[in-house]
Design an enzyme around this catalytic site. Structure first.
Site, mmCIF file in Angstrom:
data_model
loop_
_atom_site.group_PDB
_atom_site.id
_atom_site.type_symbol
_atom_site.label_atom_id
_atom_site.label_comp_id
_atom_site.label_asym_id
_atom_site.label_seq_id
_atom_site.Cartn_x
_atom_site.Cartn_y
_atom_site.Cartn_z
ATOM 1 N N TYR A 38 -2.915 -1.439 8.102
ATOM 2 C CA TYR A 38 -4.095 -2.296 8.338
ATOM 3 C C TYR A 38 -4.108 -2.213 9.915
ATOM 4 O O TYR A 38 -3.243 -2.035 10.763
ATOM 5 C CB TYR A 38 -3.553 -3.674 8.185
ATOM 6 N N ARG A 67 1.023 -1.265 0.056
ATOM 7 C CA ARG A 67 0.019 0.111 0.152
ATOM 8 C C ARG A 67 1.056 1.287 0.080
ATOM 9 O O ARG A 67 1.008 1.950 0.813
ATOM 10 C CB ARG A 67 -0.840 0.080 1.423
ATOM 11 N N GLN A 100 0.272 2.451 -5.965
ATOM 12 C CA GLN A 100 -1.240 2.770 -6.176
ATOM 13 C C GLN A 100 -1.802 2.436 -7.263
ATOM 14 O O GLN A 100 -3.004 1.889 -7.258
ATOM 15 C CB GLN A 100 -1.249 4.382 -5.710
ATOM 16 N N ASP A 111 -2.868 -1.155 -7.231
ATOM 17 C CA ASP A 111 -3.336 -1.443 -6.029
ATOM 18 C C ASP A 111 -4.795 -1.954 -6.099
ATOM 19 O O ASP A 111 -5.911 -1.220 -6.270
ATOM 20 C CB ASP A 111 -3.482 -0.433 -5.018
ATOM 21 N N SER A 167 -7.649 -1.657 -3.510
ATOM 22 C CA SER A 167 -8.148 -0.394 -3.318
ATOM 23 C C SER A 167 -9.107 -0.070 -4.376
ATOM 24 O O SER A 167 -10.099 0.496 -4.301
ATOM 25 C CB SER A 167 -7.109 0.753 -3.321
HETATM 26 P P1 NAD Z 1 -9.326 -3.292 5.400
HETATM 27 O O1 NAD Z 1 -10.278 -3.724 4.118
HETATM 28 O O2 NAD Z 1 -8.279 -4.061 5.718
HETATM 29 O O3 NAD Z 1 -10.130 -3.085 6.513
HETATM 30 C C1 NAD Z 1 -11.184 -1.991 6.407
HETATM 31 C C2 NAD Z 1 -11.254 -1.221 7.700
HETATM 32 O O4 NAD Z 1 -11.869 -2.015 8.688
HETATM 33 C C3 NAD Z 1 -10.101 -0.457 8.214
HETATM 34 O O5 NAD Z 1 -9.928 1.037 8.108
HETATM 35 C C4 NAD Z 1 -9.679 -0.929 9.531
HETATM 36 O O6 NAD Z 1 -8.926 -0.153 10.354
HETATM 37 C C5 NAD Z 1 -11.207 -1.198 9.949
HETATM 38 N N1 NAD Z 1 -11.318 -2.027 11.001
HETATM 39 C C6 NAD Z 1 -10.667 -3.334 11.463
HETATM 40 N N2 NAD Z 1 -11.253 -3.730 12.666
HETATM 41 C C7 NAD Z 1 -12.241 -3.028 13.069
HETATM 42 C C8 NAD Z 1 -13.004 -2.946 14.070
HETATM 43 N N3 NAD Z 1 -13.089 -3.959 14.989
HETATM 44 N N4 NAD Z 1 -13.942 -2.184 14.419
HETATM 45 C C9 NAD Z 1 -13.906 -1.033 13.340
HETATM 46 N N5 NAD Z 1 -13.326 -0.994 12.274
HETATM 47 C C10 NAD Z 1 -12.276 -2.199 11.939
HETATM 48 O O7 NAD Z 1 -8.549 -1.933 5.035
HETATM 49 P P2 NAD Z 1 -8.269 -1.381 3.600
HETATM 50 O O8 NAD Z 1 -9.487 -0.596 3.042
HETATM 51 O O9 NAD Z 1 -7.477 -2.257 2.728
HETATM 52 O O10 NAD Z 1 -7.331 -0.099 4.102
HETATM 53 C C11 NAD Z 1 -6.267 -0.407 4.882
HETATM 54 C C12 NAD Z 1 -5.361 0.572 5.121
HETATM 55 O O11 NAD Z 1 -4.312 0.871 3.653
HETATM 56 C C13 NAD Z 1 -5.795 2.004 5.271
HETATM 57 O O12 NAD Z 1 -5.025 2.647 6.223
HETATM 58 C C14 NAD Z 1 -5.547 2.782 3.918
HETATM 59 O O13 NAD Z 1 -5.739 4.028 4.092
HETATM 60 C C15 NAD Z 1 -4.471 2.253 3.438
HETATM 61 N N6 NAD Z 1 -4.392 2.381 2.243
HETATM 62 C C16 NAD Z 1 -3.146 3.006 1.612
HETATM 63 C C17 NAD Z 1 -2.925 3.197 0.255
HETATM 64 C C18 NAD Z 1 -1.542 3.735 -0.080
HETATM 65 O O14 NAD Z 1 -1.092 4.531 0.440
HETATM 66 N N7 NAD Z 1 -1.388 3.774 -1.591
HETATM 67 C C19 NAD Z 1 -3.814 2.735 -0.659
HETATM 68 C C20 NAD Z 1 -4.945 1.864 -0.001
HETATM 69 C C21 NAD Z 1 -5.200 2.097 1.325
#
Ligand code: NAD
Length: 376
Positions: free
Chosen positions: A229, A123, A128, A131, A134
């Site tokens: 994560y 990530r 990006q 990804d 995403s």
């Molecule tokens: P994910 O699908 O793994 O999880 C979805 C959300 O569920 C997350 O925000 C997580 O914190 C939340 N979660 C987990 N347990 C929980 C609970 N008990 N109660 C409430 N919420 C809970 O996450 P994702 O969408 O794949 O994103 C993961 C991370 O990666 C995020 O920080 C996102 O900003 C980051 N990200 C970064 C980039 C980048 O920099 N290029 C790109 C995509 C995502």
């Protein structure tokens, strides 16, 4: 000349394809021949003729594609029967669910297939454009709100009319990653009143910037991994979260849960006690249902109605709810990955083993499991 092959997805629930006409042309421009299995794009509105017009060659069945391919791109992880057809030395790109698919990884290694897992693409800013988690989660977040609005018995925006005033629908989003953020933005655009919660404290600002309210719960130390994560909560923290979530759920018309833990089963957040406190007719969309579910009793592909009339929906393949655009995004992710490692002189994929992106997502190569996380 190297050959790229996009097979027809074998899982009947899959609506997406790994290639779109726009990316066929780009792959051809890199110097590849592009083979597409007949019918691969039908569910996402791309016909064989569209692919041919973009420069692809249509092959009648999977076997004829695999037997010629140097690079294979598909959406879902392959079945053993698919791998029978893949030549040793092929680069295979797809979702793999590698944390739960030890036998599949062993099989890929034994067959000397170089497998890239889309889930494992770092990530990072540089990665990006590749990804796929995403790009697909973003569309799924939108789809969750559209699915809810289509099934609801109430409208989303406030309306003040001579016949009376309709109050806005109340949405509560649990889990504010990529899908959750898009769900918030979409529900807000349609005029709903939105609250949201995530265990990662950094999310609060993002929720507020979309005009939604962040539900505060003091869980003590939660934090996140170096990839961003969420970390797993202790049983005590989960219980505390459940109590607070119950209050927000009781005032919501729609709850969308997207809480996931990377590579592990999703946490159970809304149990039967919480559901009992919700209003009759209110709805839950459990986007985590395919990875274990955030909601007690949710079932993949079904709407379950509780005794007190709460509708619990467990959507199947929400990422592919709008397959035309999902395919377009995913095909772009595949193209960008190949293009990043393309060697212009040899006109071939170059395994730059010191590259952070490749180190992150290449699972097997030359008969070995090469990824540090899966070696053991
Ligand atoms: P994910 O699908 O793994 O999880 C979805 C959300 O569920 C997350 O925000 C997580 O914190 C939340 N979660 C987990 N347990 C929980 C609970 N008990 N109660 C409430 N919420 C809970 O996450 P994702 O969408 O794949 O994103 C993961 C991370 O990666 C995020 O920080 C996102 O900003 C980051 N990200 C970064 C980039 C980048 O920099 N290029 C790109 C995509 C995502």
């Amino acid at each position: 000349m190297k050959r790229f092959f996009a097979p027809l997805e074998t899982n009947p629930a899959e609506t997406r394809a790994s290639v779109a006409p726009a990316t066929v042309t780009k792959l051809v421009n890199l110097g590849m021949e592009v083979l597409v299995q007949s019918g691969a794009g039908l569910k996402s509105d791309y016909s064989d003729a569209d692919y041919t017009a973009a420069g692809a060659k249509i092959v009648p069945d999977a076997a004829s594609g695999y037997s010629q391919a140097d690079i294979v791109a598909r959406v879902r992880k392959p079945e053993a029967a698919d791998l029978e057809m893949v030549k040793p030395g092929t680069l295979h790109l797809s979702f793999l669910d590698p944390f739960n698919e030890k036998a599949l990884i062993d099989d890929l290694a034994q067959r000397k297939i170089s497998a890239i897992s889309l889930e494992m693409i770092p990530r990072s800013t540089l990665a990006q454009k590749m990804d796929a988690l995403s790009s697909q989660a973003n569309l799924a977040g939108y789809a969750a709100v559209m699915m809810a609005s289509d099934r609801m018995r109430k409208i989303l925006p406030m309306m003040m009319t001579p016949s009376g005033t309709i109050s806005p629908a109340r949405f509560f989003i649990i889990g504010v990653g990529v899908a959750g953020l898009q769900a918030i933005a979409t529900a807000k655009r349609l005029g709903a009143r939105v609250e949201a919660f995530d265990t990662r404290p950094v999310v609060e600002e993002q929720v507020k910037s979309l005009g939604a309210k962040f539900v505060k719960v003091d869980l003590g130390d939660t934090g996140q991994t170096d990839q961003g994560y969420a970390k797993e909560l202790t049983p005590e923290q989960l219980e505390k979260q459940r109590l607070e979530m119950a209050k927000a759920c009781a005032r919501a018309d729609v709850v969308i849960t997207t809480a996931k833990l990377f590579g592990r089963k999703a946490p159970l957040i809304l149990n039967a006690d919480v559901l009992k406190q919700m209003q009759p007719g209110s709805m839950i969309i459990d986007f985590a249902v395919e990875s274990g579910g955030n909601v007690e009793g949710s079932k993949v592909g079904e709407e379950v109605v509780t005794e007190n009339g709460v509708r619990v929906i467990g959507p199947e393949n929400l990422e592919g709810y709008y397959p035309k655009d999902a395919t377009l995004m995913l095909a772009s992710n595949f193209y960008n990955l190949i293009e990043h490692f393309w060697n212009e002189e040899s006109k071939d994929f170059e395994y730059r083993m010191d590259d952070e992106i490749l180190q992150g997502c290449l699972i097997t190569k030359d008969g070995q499991i090469v990824h540090e996380k899966f070696k053991a």
